[in-house]
Design a protein around this motif. Structure first.
Motif, PDB file in Angstrom:
ATOM      1  N   SER A  55      42.461  42.910  33.771  1.00 54.14           N
ATOM      2  CA  SER A  55      43.609  43.159  34.652  1.00 54.14           C
ATOM      3  C   SER A  55      43.883  44.646  34.800  1.00 54.14           C
ATOM      4  N   LYS A  56      43.754  45.384  33.710  1.00 55.31           N
ATOM      5  CA  LYS A  56      43.978  46.832  33.751  1.00 55.31           C
ATOM      6  C   LYS A  56      42.962  47.491  34.675  1.00 55.31           C
ATOM      7  N   GLU A  57      41.709  47.099  34.553  1.00 54.13           N
ATOM      8  CA  GLU A  57      40.668  47.655  35.414  1.00 54.13           C
ATOM      9  C   GLU A  57      40.931  47.292  36.872  1.00 54.13           C
ATOM     10  N   LEU A  58      41.361  46.066  37.119  1.00 54.75           N
ATOM     11  CA  LEU A  58      41.677  45.625  38.471  1.00 54.75           C
ATOM     12  C   LEU A  58      42.838  46.449  39.049  1.00 54.75           C
ATOM     13  N   GLU A  59      43.853  46.670  38.244  1.00 55.55           N
ATOM     14  CA  GLU A  59      44.997  47.479  38.686  1.00 55.55           C
ATOM     15  C   GLU A  59      44.565  48.899  39.028  1.00 55.55           C
ATOM     16  N   GLN A  98      35.869  45.842  49.634  1.00 63.00           N
ATOM     17  CA  GLN A  98      34.810  44.891  49.275  1.00 63.00           C
ATOM     18  C   GLN A  98      34.529  44.960  47.776  1.00 63.00           C
ATOM     19  N   ASN A  99      34.469  46.164  47.220  1.00 61.58           N
ATOM     20  CA  ASN A  99      34.247  46.321  45.773  1.00 61.58           C
ATOM     21  C   ASN A  99      35.390  45.689  44.976  1.00 61.58           C
ATOM     22  N   GLN A 105      36.342  38.614  41.825  1.00 61.51           N
ATOM     23  CA  GLN A 105      35.531  37.405  41.655  1.00 61.51           C
ATOM     24  C   GLN A 105      34.733  37.451  40.356  1.00 61.51           C
ATOM     25  N   LYS A 106      34.137  38.611  40.082  1.00 59.68           N
ATOM     26  CA  LYS A 106      33.342  38.747  38.859  1.00 59.68           C
ATOM     27  C   LYS A 106      34.240  38.655  37.627  1.00 59.68           C
ATOM     28  N   ALA A 107      35.417  39.252  37.692  1.00 57.99           N
ATOM     29  CA  ALA A 107      36.356  39.204  36.562  1.00 57.99           C
ATOM     30  C   ALA A 107      36.775  37.763  36.274  1.00 57.99           C
ATOM     31  N   GLN A 108      37.026  37.003  37.321  1.00 54.86           N
ATOM     32  CA  GLN A 108      37.407  35.610  37.134  1.00 54.86           C
ATOM     33  C   GLN A 108      36.265  34.816  36.506  1.00 54.86           C
ATOM     34  N   ALA A 109      35.059  35.023  36.999  1.00 50.90           N
ATOM     35  CA  ALA A 109      33.893  34.328  36.441  1.00 50.90           C
ATOM     36  C   ALA A 109      33.657  34.746  34.993  1.00 50.90           C
ATOM     37  N   ASP A 110      33.780  36.040  34.717  1.00 44.47           N
ATOM     38  CA  ASP A 110      33.592  36.536  33.347  1.00 44.47           C
ATOM     39  C   ASP A 110      34.633  35.964  32.395  1.00 44.47           C
ATOM     40  N   SER A 111      35.872  35.842  32.873  1.00 42.23           N
ATOM     41  CA  SER A 111      36.939  35.287  32.046  1.00 42.23           C
ATOM     42  C   SER A 111      36.648  33.824  31.711  1.00 42.23           C
ATOM     43  N   GLN A 112      36.202  33.073  32.703  1.00 39.91           N
ATOM     44  CA  GLN A 112      35.871  31.672  32.459  1.00 39.91           C
ATOM     45  C   GLN A 112      34.694  31.546  31.494  1.00 39.91           C
ATOM     46  N   LYS A 113      33.700  32.405  31.655  1.00 36.39           N
ATOM     47  CA  LYS A 113      32.541  32.368  30.755  1.00 36.39           C
ATOM     48  C   LYS A 113      32.952  32.730  29.333  1.00 36.39           C
ATOM     49  N   LYS A 114      33.796  33.730  29.199  1.00 35.33           N
ATOM     50  CA  LYS A 114      34.288  34.144  27.881  1.00 35.33           C
ATOM     51  C   LYS A 114      35.021  32.969  27.214  1.00 35.33           C
TER      52      LYS A 114
END
Length: 181
Positions: A55-59, A98-99, A105-114
């Motif tokens: 979330s911090k990186e996203l912000e 776009q980035n 999307q990648k953060a959400q997928a990574d969170s689910q994988k974690k």
């Protein structure tokens, strides 16, 4: 729905034969078991920290985009950009947006994988405990009260067949009152 139909058909077949009287059936709920285990709090804290980092990186990325957009809007309003610079700024903003979307999307997928990676060993332990109890107490079947596809898998069972607290106890968790399962 297909699982539910299969379960009901299986139950009807079992009940229609005399073999049913010889079967020992139990049920449990893996989510309830997980919630009572000490490692659940550790996993929750680790996921919370991981998600906070994302979330911090996203912000940070969002703030960068907003800053660039504000600069662009001010430049357009004041008319300080040549057409070439304006086009370059627009392309830069599109790229940043776009980035940002790709990162989300990648953060959400990574969170689910974690979450899956952290929970997999615990669910393996839960399954082993269920298997051990089923063997030790000579159960033929253990069903789940967890919800699958929006509908419960087990539609009715007597409380006496619930092995949830046995599994929780075996795994070192705190059993819950019978009426809360």
């Amino acid at each position: 729905m297909k699982k539910l139909f299969t379960f009901v058909a299986f139950a009807v077949v079992l009940m229609s034969g005399q073999a049913f009287a010889q079967l020992k059936v139990g049920y449990t709920n893996a989510d309830v078991i997980l919630s009572q285990l000490p490692e659940a709090k550790t996993i929750e804290a680790e996921l919370k920290a991981y998600n906070a980092q994302l979330s911090k990186e996203l912000e940070t990325k969002q703030a960068e985009f907003e800053k660039k957009y504000k600069e662009y809007a001010e430049g357009v309003q004041k008319g300080t950009f040549t057409p070439v610079i304006r086009e370059a700024k627009e392309k830069e903003l599109q790229s940043l947006q776009q980035n940002l979307q790709e990162f989300q999307q990648k953060a959400q997928a990574d969170s689910q994988k974690k979450q899956q990676d952290l929970l997999a060993p615990v669910f393996d332990k839960i399954q082993k405990a269920i298997d051990d109890i089923a063997k030790a107490e000579n159960f033929d079947f253990i069903f789940s009260t967890d919800v699958a596809g929006g509908a419960p898998i087990l539609l009715f069972a007597k409380e006496e067949h619930n092995i949830t607290n046995k599994v929780i106890t075996k795994l070192g968790g705190t059993p819950i009152p019978t009426d809360k399962k």
